[in-house]
Design a protein around this motif. Structure first.
Motif, short mmCIF file in Angstrom:
data_model
loop_
_atom_site.label_atom_id
_atom_site.label_comp_id
_atom_site.label_asym_id
_atom_site.label_seq_id
_atom_site.Cartn_x
_atom_site.Cartn_y
_atom_site.Cartn_z
N ARG A 60 -2.81 2.67 1.46
CA ARG A 60 -2.80 3.48 0.23
C ARG A 60 -3.62 4.76 0.44
O ARG A 60 -3.21 5.85 0.01
CB ARG A 60 -3.36 2.65 -0.92
CG ARG A 60 -3.21 3.30 -2.29
CD ARG A 60 -3.63 2.36 -3.39
NE ARG A 60 -2.72 1.21 -3.53
CZ ARG A 60 -3.06 -0.05 -3.36
NH1 ARG A 60 -4.32 -0.36 -3.05
NH2 ARG A 60 -2.18 -1.01 -3.51
N THR A 65 -3.70 -3.09 3.02
CA THR A 65 -3.10 -2.46 1.85
C THR A 65 -3.94 -1.28 1.37
O THR A 65 -3.41 -0.21 1.05
CB THR A 65 -2.93 -3.50 0.73
OG1 THR A 65 -1.99 -4.49 1.15
CG2 THR A 65 -2.43 -2.85 -0.55
N GLY A 75 0.80 -1.22 0.00
CA GLY A 75 0.00 0.00 0.00
C GLY A 75 0.83 1.27 0.00
O GLY A 75 0.28 2.36 0.15
#
Length: 210
Positions: free
Chosen positions: A199, A195, A35
């Motif tokens: 992000r 992840t 991420g």
């Protein structure tokens, strides 16, 4: 600037996690990496903390900050396990000195101007503001920036996905620290969610680099 500090300054987000099972550390590190977060603070609040630090530090490209480090002996154990940064909730001169001796970045916790002065005297300019939310949040960081322009703060405690951008927009914030991108249920069983949250966290602060 240490390698760990350089990584933190680049991504400007420090996930904080306490693991009860060291076997979760490697999948967590890999999920965060995917991420866009190549760093996390793994605390010593559980018996699995030290083994988790070692497991995450073994992941190529991942940097571990050891958290809740309270003694010089713990500094040694964490650095031996692979930690590149030592984070404490408060300011302990022995902890800072040992981290410096071992070549690890020391990020002690402060809550007052007096503690900031003590940290500067100990050679630290990157400081954890804890608990940031209860102490005054972004307004306190703005106020401290006037007398201490050389200090970069890592606000922690009460920082959330909603408030992180308010902190990250400040020029004297090195990174925002929190656990919203590493919820316990996702750490245990849903790396894809980790992840995605990582992000999102990176995206939320990347556009706010002062």
């Amino acid at each position: 600037m240490s390698a760990a500090t350089a990584v933190l300054g680049r991504v400007r987000v420090l996930p904080v996690v306490s693991l009860t099972d060291a076997a979760l550390a490697r999948p967590l590190a890999e999920a965060l990496l995917a991420g866009g977060l190549p760093i996390a603070e793994i605390t010593l609040r559980t018996p699995a903390g030290l083994a988790a630090i070692a497991a995450a530090a073994a992941v190529p490209g991942f940097t571990v900050a050891a958290g809740t480090v309270l003694t010089a002996e713990q500094v040694d154990a964490c650095v031996d396990a692979g930690a590149g940064m030592i984070v404490s909730p408060g300011l302990d001169d022995a902890v800072v000195a040992r981290a410096q001796e071992r070549g690890a970045a020391a990020v002690p916790g402060v809550a007052t101007a007096t503690e900031v002065q003590r940290a500067l005297a100990a050679g630290c300019t990157d400081l954890k503001l804890f608990p940031a939310g209860l102490l005054g949040g972004p307004d306190l960081i703005r106020a401290l920036g006037a007398p201490f322009p050389q200090v970069r703060f890592v606000p922690s405690g009460g920082v959330s996905a909603a408030t992180a951008p308010d902190y990250a927009a400040l020029p004297n914030v090195l990174a925002v620290s929190g656990s919203w991108m590493v919820p316990a249920d996702a750490v245990a069983s849903d790396p894809a969610r980790i992840t995605a949250l990582a992000r999102e966290a990176v995206a939320a602060v990347s556009a706010l680099v002062p």
